[in-house]
Design a protein around this motif. Structure first.
Motif, PDB file in Angstrom:
ATOM      1  N   ARG A 584     -29.301 -26.015 -20.831  1.00 41.70           N
ATOM      2  CA  ARG A 584     -28.231 -25.131 -22.003  1.00 41.70           C
ATOM      3  C   ARG A 584     -28.096 -23.809 -22.117  1.00 41.70           C
ATOM      4  N   HIS A 585     -29.717 -23.539 -22.454  1.00 39.64           N
ATOM      5  CA  HIS A 585     -30.092 -22.643 -23.555  1.00 39.64           C
ATOM      6  C   HIS A 585     -30.627 -21.397 -22.294  1.00 39.64           C
ATOM      7  N   PRO A 586     -30.268 -20.150 -23.066  1.00 43.18           N
ATOM      8  CA  PRO A 586     -30.282 -19.069 -21.689  1.00 43.18           C
ATOM      9  C   PRO A 586     -31.704 -18.748 -21.320  1.00 43.18           C
ATOM     10  N   TYR A 587     -32.265 -18.675 -22.182  1.00 47.60           N
ATOM     11  CA  TYR A 587     -34.142 -18.769 -22.078  1.00 47.60           C
ATOM     12  C   TYR A 587     -34.502 -20.052 -21.557  1.00 47.60           C
ATOM     13  N   GLY A 620     -31.924 -13.167 -36.498  1.00 43.59           N
ATOM     14  CA  GLY A 620     -30.767 -13.970 -35.884  1.00 43.59           C
ATOM     15  C   GLY A 620     -31.124 -14.237 -34.997  1.00 43.59           C
ATOM     16  N   CYS A 621     -30.766 -15.389 -33.732  1.00 47.19           N
ATOM     17  CA  CYS A 621     -31.376 -15.377 -33.357  1.00 47.19           C
ATOM     18  C   CYS A 621     -32.838 -14.558 -31.896  1.00 47.19           C
ATOM     19  N   HIS A 622     -33.543 -15.198 -32.329  1.00 48.00           N
ATOM     20  CA  HIS A 622     -34.479 -14.259 -31.590  1.00 48.00           C
ATOM     21  C   HIS A 622     -34.956 -14.413 -30.076  1.00 48.00           C
ATOM     22  N   PHE A 623     -33.882 -14.847 -29.411  1.00 51.41           N
ATOM     23  CA  PHE A 623     -34.406 -14.229 -27.891  1.00 51.41           C
ATOM     24  C   PHE A 623     -32.583 -12.822 -27.761  1.00 51.41           C
ATOM     25  N   HIS A 624     -32.088 -12.921 -28.965  1.00 51.86           N
ATOM     26  CA  HIS A 624     -30.885 -11.860 -28.399  1.00 51.86           C
ATOM     27  C   HIS A 624     -31.493 -10.138 -28.208  1.00 51.86           C
ATOM     28  N   PRO A 625     -32.838  -9.915 -28.367  1.00 50.23           N
ATOM     29  CA  PRO A 625     -32.945  -8.668 -27.446  1.00 50.23           C
ATOM     30  C   PRO A 625     -32.530  -9.042 -25.483  1.00 50.23           C
ATOM     31  N   ARG A 626     -33.516 -10.323 -25.240  1.00 56.95           N
ATOM     32  CA  ARG A 626     -32.987 -10.330 -23.763  1.00 56.95           C
ATOM     33  C   ARG A 626     -32.282 -11.079 -22.762  1.00 56.95           C
ATOM     34  N   CYS A 627     -31.157 -11.250 -24.300  1.00 58.12           N
ATOM     35  CA  CYS A 627     -30.033 -12.921 -23.963  1.00 58.12           C
ATOM     36  C   CYS A 627     -28.373 -11.566 -22.983  1.00 58.12           C
ATOM     37  N   PRO A 628     -28.646 -12.639 -22.106  1.00 54.40           N
ATOM     38  CA  PRO A 628     -27.574 -12.099 -21.120  1.00 54.40           C
ATOM     39  C   PRO A 628     -26.072 -12.400 -21.514  1.00 54.40           C
ATOM     40  N   ARG A 629     -26.130 -13.389 -23.237  1.00 51.60           N
ATOM     41  CA  ARG A 629     -25.300 -13.488 -23.540  1.00 51.60           C
ATOM     42  C   ARG A 629     -24.891 -13.881 -24.704  1.00 51.60           C
ATOM     43  N   ALA A 630     -25.767 -12.816 -25.243  1.00 56.91           N
ATOM     44  CA  ALA A 630     -25.959 -12.337 -26.820  1.00 56.91           C
ATOM     45  C   ALA A 630     -24.076 -11.508 -26.880  1.00 56.91           C
ATOM     46  N   GLU A 631     -24.076 -11.946 -28.490  1.00 62.47           N
ATOM     47  CA  GLU A 631     -23.249 -11.774 -28.903  1.00 62.47           C
ATOM     48  C   GLU A 631     -23.756 -10.887 -30.434  1.00 62.47           C
ATOM     49  N   ARG A 633     -22.332 -12.123 -33.183  1.00 59.09           N
ATOM     50  CA  ARG A 633     -22.303 -12.873 -34.413  1.00 59.09           C
ATOM     51  C   ARG A 633     -23.986 -14.120 -33.361  1.00 59.09           C
ATOM     52  N   CYS A 634     -24.914 -13.457 -32.412  1.00 54.87           N
ATOM     53  CA  CYS A 634     -26.175 -13.726 -32.083  1.00 54.87           C
ATOM     54  C   CYS A 634     -27.167 -12.815 -33.466  1.00 54.87           C
ATOM     55  N   ARG A 635     -27.033 -11.755 -33.516  1.00 56.25           N
ATOM     56  CA  ARG A 635     -27.555 -10.301 -34.200  1.00 56.25           C
ATOM     57  C   ARG A 635     -27.662 -11.156 -35.488  1.00 56.25           C
ATOM     58  N   TYR A 638     -29.266 -16.777 -37.216  1.00 59.22           N
ATOM     59  CA  TYR A 638     -29.801 -18.082 -35.661  1.00 59.22           C
ATOM     60  C   TYR A 638     -29.310 -19.165 -36.070  1.00 59.22           C
ATOM     61  N   PRO A 639     -28.780 -19.753 -34.168  1.00 60.62           N
ATOM     62  CA  PRO A 639     -28.141 -20.670 -34.453  1.00 60.62           C
ATOM     63  C   PRO A 639     -28.593 -21.817 -34.803  1.00 60.62           C
ATOM     64  N   ASP A 640     -27.769 -22.439 -35.258  1.00 59.30           N
ATOM     65  CA  ASP A 640     -28.675 -24.578 -35.361  1.00 59.30           C
ATOM     66  C   ASP A 640     -28.636 -25.057 -34.110  1.00 59.30           C
ATOM     67  N   ARG A 651     -30.626 -24.470 -29.266  1.00 56.87           N
ATOM     68  CA  ARG A 651     -30.675 -23.657 -30.507  1.00 56.87           C
ATOM     69  C   ARG A 651     -29.964 -22.963 -29.859  1.00 56.87           C
ATOM     70  N   CYS A 652     -28.338 -22.707 -29.949  1.00 58.18           N
ATOM     71  CA  CYS A 652     -27.638 -21.759 -29.206  1.00 58.18           C
ATOM     72  C   CYS A 652     -27.096 -21.405 -30.312  1.00 58.18           C
ATOM     73  N   HIS A 653     -25.476 -20.446 -30.210  1.00 50.91           N
ATOM     74  CA  HIS A 653     -24.214 -20.587 -30.343  1.00 50.91           C
ATOM     75  C   HIS A 653     -23.674 -20.768 -29.374  1.00 50.91           C
ATOM     76  N   PHE A 654     -23.964 -20.299 -28.225  1.00 50.35           N
ATOM     77  CA  PHE A 654     -23.387 -20.201 -27.017  1.00 50.35           C
ATOM     78  C   PHE A 654     -23.664 -20.897 -26.160  1.00 50.35           C
ATOM     79  N   PRO A 655     -24.007 -22.532 -25.772  1.00 45.66           N
ATOM     80  CA  PRO A 655     -25.070 -23.503 -24.963  1.00 45.66           C
ATOM     81  C   PRO A 655     -23.648 -23.569 -23.924  1.00 45.66           C
TER      82      PRO A 655
HETATM   83  S1  SF4 Z   1     -27.743 -17.527 -29.284  1.00 41.36           S
HETATM   84 FE1  SF4 Z   1     -26.645 -15.478 -28.526  1.00 41.36          FE
HETATM   85  S2  SF4 Z   1     -28.794 -15.040 -28.010  1.00 41.36           S
HETATM   86 FE2  SF4 Z   1     -29.954 -16.517 -29.159  1.00 41.36          FE
HETATM   87  S3  SF4 Z   1     -29.761 -17.671 -27.230  1.00 41.36           S
HETATM   88 FE3  SF4 Z   1     -27.770 -18.164 -27.528  1.00 41.36          FE
HETATM   89  S4  SF4 Z   1     -26.726 -16.707 -26.918  1.00 41.36           S
HETATM   90 FE4  SF4 Z   1     -28.462 -15.528 -26.759  1.00 41.36          FE
END
Ligand code: SF4
Ligand code: SF4
Lengths: 656, 325, 445
Positions: A584-587, A620-631, A633-635, A638-640, A651-655
């Motif tokens: 479910r996590h984009p990474y 924010g979310c460490h993955f956001h610079p590479r994440c295709p779903r980043a918005e 909120r991600c910046r 850090y998601p719970d 741990r993602c805002h948008f699983p």
């Molecule tokens: S929280 Fe946002 S940036 Fe981080 S993995 Fe989830 S969608 Fe991507």
């Protein structure tokens, strides 16, 4: 075998080092625009073959015989000066280690410009930028002025490719171009190579040990074993029905979903060292199908189908049975499955890690004060039950090894708590936990005998009993001859060394074994042996494993639970089934998509860019610079943890 | 970068203090001033008065660390430790046995020392690198082998032989230059040529052989293979890639010696009669002039520490991996 | 008749030789060391160099068996002079003193003197050189030739005996480069034979200013060179190894202190530190004449002190090298594994770190030797080397330094000293080279 329009034609090429012939009678053709993959395990002579084509063999080696024709030129007959025009101009080459293969004190741009000038391109400056852009380096004008150490591994490999392309070669030789890279980066580089090849109609000789890479890149495949080509086939034919017994065993030894939790087939023994005299087939000692004639006469080439030839005495392409090459019985009495006990209800977990932190200070200024921290491990929590396997997955630099060392007590944690069987733990607990390391060469002291190495823990902890007898027992347990106790590590192969390392760890009877990439330095066939051994030991001794790895296939095969790490934190964890089948996590999804699989489907580079430095993680979310779903909120934050199922946390805002 | 330099400088201070303490211990604690006086005066003339006079002349008649007889701060300053050791930090070295001011003498003698040492340094470095490059260019050939044998033979010959042999052949047999001596200005050249040549020759064998191994090691690196794969000629590979990388350790390693060039060379200056700091030191050793030897030890260490600092700086400048981080 | 004297340096020298044998025995039982030494043994260059070094060592050992002769008359009185077995063997050379300079193999003194009576100025006849020829020296040339040829004959016979003596060894270890050993021995015999015969009647290498036989002096210098080259390393080794490994493995403030220590020592220019120390030591020795029973003992003390000083000033390089290596080894996985098994720090240092740096130590020992022999000459020349009474290459060169300026030139003392030193140092360098290659782990892979 010979194609009508072959660009490169290699005939009976042999390379000699002293009296030994590490490459013998290799013949193949590569047509223009085609990708030919040379597949083989370490030491089979595939890299030497490539260097021989370029006439760049190391000083000790020389071309003993054979012919190499490129278009209309005989490369072996060229003078050294003429050969230099061919290098770079007709044949380009990229190497395995991008960090050592670039000159550390020249800017990348200068190194590419050098190649351009050689091949008569005067307007070098713009072309350098153009080339860098063509290999997908962002901000190429600035990057051209940088030194290799300022770039990430993937970036360096791209720069290497740009350099090889500078002379507009008609054939690109890529020697394990992605072996040193992480999977997500590997996927990017493979993508790039494929795109470039198509755009430039360039032929490619791809040298690799990875069946998955071959499946995704090659048009035709050549399999090498002990210095010889043993099979040549079009890709589809090869993957549908590999002909040579060796190739078939390689497939069976791959840990993959298909083989999940059953014993892997292994290839017994090891590759004969170069210099061995062979009367018959080189594979005969390890072959299950060997005929009497195999010992006596070298096998002939047999064409099983048009373009599919095999060097074997077997008269016809055998039917590929489901259980090819399973050569051992099943000693572990668990119905052919890797034992992995179910979670005991109620009892405290064997190991509980909560909020583990390992920070390394960054010191600056006159007084060397800590101005910040590298957060190698930043709040990791894990639970591992007795007799089970938990895999910790991540790419290099994500902090997974540091987690292992901190749990073991080799690295003092900066925060968090550890508990073994419910009791808090600080520092070493040698009788409870042990570690198996990655490098089979670095993990055994070359100056001690095997017996002394295995007995090390027995002596250090002053354990009672007859140490010599225990050592014999341990060696037998890991599948080694007890008589080997008197020998030194250098007499053993990589797989045997890893067995010794396991015996050393088991000597003190720990309940938990932390395995830090124990098979990543081994060949596939040997990897299967070690994985089987670990499975047997778990069944017999009820061991729990914390298995640290980057290899998804191994995880899938071995582990019951998985935790995926990115930049010091766990981003997704759950049962293997849940995480690998329903990520479910984009990474995690990107990681899974990037793994080259034999079953085809193609690798997919779902993420761009490189992982950022843990010294300076993105907000924010460490993955956001590479994440295709980043918005937005991600910046910001850090998601719970989101609990998706009882045993699946992300741990993602948008699983997804 | 600046912070780094400041830190290095601060680090140099305790080292200098350490050197000072070591020399002080060596000169005043191992032997009492009385012992030294007795030895210098010779057995015959040793009377308590003579010893007292000898000590008073040199200021050794004070207590070592603490002077109860003096007043105020004098308790600490009217001591041998303060007058002889602490004052060195202010470049006050006192006077030699012949009454001359050591600091002045040193400033006068630096010139001649440099006149020899500087060309030796530059020429020696150049010659050794050039020789090593030649051997490496023809590596694994008979020329290379012969060169290495020559190097080993050259480094097995005593430095004294080069000097004595050089003087005998060039000056005595060929009468090309004077055997020894020195003059100010341009005429110095004819006195300097022979010592320079002799020193360069004496050092050539070992350094050329060492540089050769550095070059050869650089040749085994992966990026050299990459350079060849591009189609570069052997010459370009050697000069553009191997040389550039190998020069970083070679040159930065040599930098450490630059400040100590001021000290001159003991042997060469003594043999060729060059009135530099080297011969000054030798004379002081032979005359057992402790004040001068102590001063030279201090200056030598200070210069060495400067050299270490320069090495760090030059390394930072030469290697982009460090410069840009 | 005689009273054996064991000087401190003798003791240490013999201890060192014993330690070498013990080390050899250990090495033979440890596989990787045995392999490395076997690589050395297969090298012709190394074996030839080792043969030469063994010859030097033989001279050194003979010269380290000291004794005092009993004086004639009754009572327990012994001569103040301390002699060695070598002195006893070379009694002829030692006692046949001339008045002053004479050229090699000469029958007359080197300079004209006014002769006794009123016979004008001429070259006086030597007391011993060519004495067997009588007053008429017409047969000088023929005698030299005859003795040389005979000597070579003796040499060849001696070599044949040696050849037979080596047969069992060659059978026991056929892979070693015995041909190089025998060839070197042949050359040695061919030189030694004639020298032996000629030395009975002549001064083969001439005499020096006070008429001493130069050959005798040169042979006596060998021991000094060997002692300085080996004892210095021996003295510095424990400190360098212990501190270097400790600094690298322990890290933290221990590392800081040790680094500070060696940077400080290192920053004092070597020669100056040696000069200052030697000066101070001289004062100590001079102010305590009562410590030493004989002049030999005093000279010996100074020699040892020199070794100690050289050792103190030269351990820093090895220490730094070992620190770096220990720093690297500390991170290796087998050390990590040992830590995980609860092995103590001391035991890790002993079992895992030390054996893996032994090759560096071994290389340092052999590489330092030649440098130290050369350094002795320079230091003695400057006047901060061995005691003036100790015969050494440096002191020979020092006393002979003005001789080249004489007209005609007196060259033989210098030439003899330089030539012997060259052979010794060259052999050591060649040997060291092979040892380094053999022990370098990069080479063996
Ligand atoms: S929280 Fe946002 S940036 Fe981080 S993995 Fe989830 S969608 Fe991507
Ligand atoms: S030739 Fe024989 S031994 Fe070799 S692979 Fe074929 S069947 Fe096996």
């Amino acid at each position: 075998m010979s194609l009508p329009m072959s660009l490169l034609r290699v005939r009976d090429l042999s390379v000699a080092i002293g009296d030994a012939l590490p490459v013998e009678d290799v013949s193949f053709d590569i047509a223009a625009g085609e990708t030919f993959a040379l597949l083989g395990e370490s030491g089979c002579g595939k890299s030497l073959t490539a260097l021989a084509l370029m006439r760049l063999l190391p000083p000790a080696a020389r071309i003993a015989s054979g012919a190499v024709r490129f278009a209309d030129t005989d490369l072996c007959a060229l003078s050294e000066a003429r050969m230099r025009d061919v290098r770079g101009g007709k044949l380009g080459m990229i190497f395995q280690e991008p960090s050592s293969s670039l000159n550390p004190v020249m800017t990348v741009g200068a190194q590419i410009a050098e190649a351009l000038r050689l091949h008569g391109d005067a307007a070098a400056r713009e072309r350098v930028v153009e080339l860098l852009a063509a290999v997908g380096i962002p901000d190429p004008a600035r990057r051209a002025g940088e030194y290799p150490f300022q770039m990430s591994g993937g970036m360096k490999q791209r720069a290497m490719i740009a350099m090889a392309l500078a002379g507009e070669p008609e054939l690109l030789i890529a020697d394990e171009p992605t072996t040193a890279l992480d999977v997500t980066i590997q996927a990017q580089v493979l993508d790039l190579l494929r795109a470039l090849q198509r755009r430039r109609a360039m032929a490619m000789l791809l040298i690799t040990h990875d069946l998955g890479v071959v499946a995704n890149m090659a048009d035709r495949v050549g399999v090498m074993y002990a210095g010889q080509l043993v099979e040549i086939a079009p890709r589809a034919a090869f993957f549908a029905a590999p002909g040579h017994p060796y190739a078939r065993r390689l497939f069976a030894a791959l840990p993959d979903t298909a083989a999940r939790r059953s014993r892997l087939a292994t290839i017994p023994g090891s590759v004969p060292p170069p210099g061995t005299r062979h009367a018959g087939c080189r594979f005969v000692e390890r072959c299950g199908e060997a005929l009497p004639v195999c010992h006596a006469a070298p096998p002939p080439w047999r064409e099983y189908a048009p373009g599919h030839a095999v060097r074997c005495h077997l008269p016809a392409l055998p039917v590929l049975a489901g259980k090819v090459g399973v050569t051992e019985g099943n000693p572990c009495g668990t119905g052919g499955t890797v034992a992995d006990a179910a979670a005991p209800g109620g009892a405290p977990p064997l190991l509980a890690v909560s909020d583990l932190q390992v920070y390394f200070p960054i010191r600056k200024g006159v007084l060397r004060r800590a101005v910040g921290h590298v957060r190698a491990v930043d709040g990791v929590s894990l639970v591992l039950h007795a007799g089970r396997t938990l895999a910790l997955v991540g790419e290099s630099g994500c902090g997974k090894t540091t987690v292992g060392k901190a749990i073991l007590g080799l690295q003092a944690p900066s925060g968090g708590a550890l508990a073994l069987d419910g009791a808090p733990l600080a520092g070493l607990a040698p009788r409870r936990m042990q570690m198996v390391f990655q490098d089979p060469y670095g993990s055994l002291n070359p100056r001690l005998r095997v017996g002394e190495i295995v007995a090390e823990g027995l002596c250090a902890l002053r354990l009672p009993g007859d140490h010599a007898a225990q050592v014999r027992e341990l060696l037998a347990q890991v599948g080694l001859d007890a008589a080997m106790a008197g020998r030194y590590p250098h007499e053993f192969s990589g797989g045997q060394r890893q067995r010794i390392a396991i015996a050393r760890a088991l000597a003190v009877r720990p309940g938990l074994l932390i395995c830090d990439e124990p098979t990543s330095a081994l060949d596939v066939s040997v990897q299967a042996q070690i994985l089987n051994l670990l499975g047997d030991l778990q069944a017999r001794l009820g061991l729990a494993y914390l298995f640290i790895t980057h290899n998804i296939a191994v995880v899938d095969y071995l582990a019951r639970e998985v935790a995926v790490m990115y930049l010091g934190r766990i981003v997704e964890r759950g049962t293997t089934e849940a995480v690998l089948r329903g990520a479910r996590h984009p990474y995690t999804q990107a990681l899974l998509a990037a793994v080259p699989r034999i079953a085809g489907g193609g690798v997919e580079a779902r993420v761009a860019g490189d992982p950022p430095s843990p010294a300076n993680p993105p907000p924010g979310c460490h993955f956001h610079p590479r994440c295709p779903r980043a918005e937005a909120r991600c910046r910001a934050s850090y998601p719970d943890e989101t609990t998706l199922a009882a045993d699946h946390v992300v741990r993602c805002h948008f699983p997804a | 970068m600046l912070a780094y330099l400041i830190r290095r400088l601060l680090y140099a201070l305790p080292i200098l203090i350490g050197v000072n303490v070591i020399t002080f211990a060596l000169f005043f604690v191992v032997n009492t001033p009385d012992d030294m006086a007795r030895m210098q005066l010779g057995v015959k003339r040793v009377t308590p008065e003579a010893i007292e006079r000898w000590k008073a002349e040199r200021g050794y008649d004070k207590p070592l660390f603490w002077n109860d007889a003096a007043a105020g701060t004098g308790k600490a300053t009217e001591t041998i430790f303060f007058t002889k050791s602490v004052k060195m930090f202010a470049l006050d070295f006192g006077s030699a046995d012949d009454g001359r001011d050591i600091a002045r003498e040193i400033s006068l003698r630096m010139g001649p020392s440099l006149a020899v040492a500087l060309p030796v340094f530059a020429l020696g470095l150049f010659a050794a690198i050039a020789f090593a490059l030649l051997l490496v260019y023809f590596r694994a050939s008979y020329l290379d082998f012969a060169g290495v044998v020559l190097c080993v033979a050259m480094m097995s010959i005593s430095g004294l032989f080069y000097i004595i042999g050089g003087q005998w052949l060039v000056s005595k047999v060929w009468h090309l230059v004077p055997i020894s001596g020195y003059a100010e200005g341009l005429t110095a050249a004819k006195f300097v040529v022979l010592p320079v040549l002799v020193s360069v020759l004496a050092g050539l064998g070992s350094s050329a052989r060492w540089y050769r191994t550095i070059f050869l090691e650089e040749y085994t690196r992966d990026y050299v293979r990459t350079a060849r794969a591009k189609g570069l000629s052997e010459r370009l590979v050697l000069f553009r890639h191997v040389l550039r990388n190998a020069l970083i350790p070679i040159l930065t390693g040599a930098v450490v010696a630059i400040p100590t060039l001021f000290m001159g060379s003991l042997l060469i200056e003594a043999f060729f009669g060059i009135p530099g700091l080297g011969s000054y030191t030798i004379d002081a050793i032979n005359a057992q002039d402790f004040a001068v030897v102590r001063a030279m030890v201090f200056i030598g260490s200070a210069l060495y520490i400067v050299g270490l600092l320069l090495t760090d700086i030059s390394y930072t400048l030469a290697d982009p991996r460090i410069r840009l981080q | 008749m005689i009273k054996p004297v064991l000087l401190w340096s003798d003791l240490l020298f013999f201890l060192l030789i014993a330690a070498t044998f013990a080390g050899g025995w250990l090495a033979a039982r440890t596989e990787h060391l045995r392999l490395a030494w076997r690589r050395v043994g297969r090298s012709r260059v190394a074996m030839a160099a080792a043969t030469l070094l063994a010859a030097f060592l033989l001279i050194g050992v003979l010269d380290s068996l000291h004794y005092r002769e009993r004086l004639p008359g009754d009572g327990e009185n012994y001569a103040v002079e301390v002699r060695s077995a070598l002195d006893a063997l070379l009694t002829g050379l030692r006692t046949r003193q001339e008045r002053t300079y004479s050229a090699p193999l000469a029958t007359h003194l080197f300079a004209k003197e006014s002769l006794e009576g009123d016979q004008g100025r001429d070259f006086p006849r030597l007391k011993h050189g060519g004495a067997h020829l009588g007053a008429d020296t017409a047969g000088h040339g023929a005698d030299l030739l005859a003795k040389t040829v005979q000597g070579m004959g003796v040499g060849v016979v001696a070599w044949l005996v040696l050849w037979l003596g080596f047969l069992p060894a060659r059978q026991a270890a056929p892979h070693l480069a015995w041909d190089a050993v025998l060839a070197t021995l042949f050359a040695l015999c061919l030189v030694a034979g004639p020298v032996l015969l000629l030395a009975q009647g002549y001064h083969v290498l001439g005499t020096d200013k006070v008429g001493q036989d130069v050959l005798y002096l040169t042979l006596k210098s060998v021991r000094t060179g060997l002692l300085i080259g080996t004892l210095t390393t021996l003295i510095m080794l424990p400190a360098a190894v212990a501190l270097g490994l400790l600094a690298g493995y322990a890290g933290g403030w221990i590392d800081d202190v040790i680094q500070y220590l060696y940077t400080t020592l290192n920053s004092i220019p070597g020669v100056l530190l040696i000069a200052a120390s030697v000066l101070m030591m001289q004062v100590v020795i001079d102010t305590h004449p009562d410590w030493f029973a004989t002049a030999a003992e005093r000279a010996d003390a100074r020699l040892l002190a020199l070794c100690a000083i050289l050792g103190i000033t030269s351990w820093t390089g090895l220490c730094r090298l070992l620190r770096g290596e220990a720093l690297k080894l500390r991170e290796l996985e087998y050390v990590q594994a040992a830590r995980a098994l609860g092995v103590s720090g001391a035991r890790i240092l002993w079992r895992h770190i030390l054996p893996n740096v032994m090759h560096i130590v071994m290389i340092a020992i052999v590489m330092d030797f030649s440098g130290l022999v050369l350094a002795e000459a320079v230091l003695s020349y400057i006047g901060i080397g061995v005691d003036p009474n100790t015969v050494s290459f440096g002191s020979m060169i020092n006393t002979a330094r003005m001789e080249l300026a004489r007209e005609p030139m007196v060259w033989w003392s210098l030439a003899a000293a330089f030539a012997f030193m060259f052979v010794l140092v060259l052999a050591a360098n060649l040997f060291a080279d092979v040892v380094r290659d053999a022990f370098d782990p990069r080479a063996s892979r």
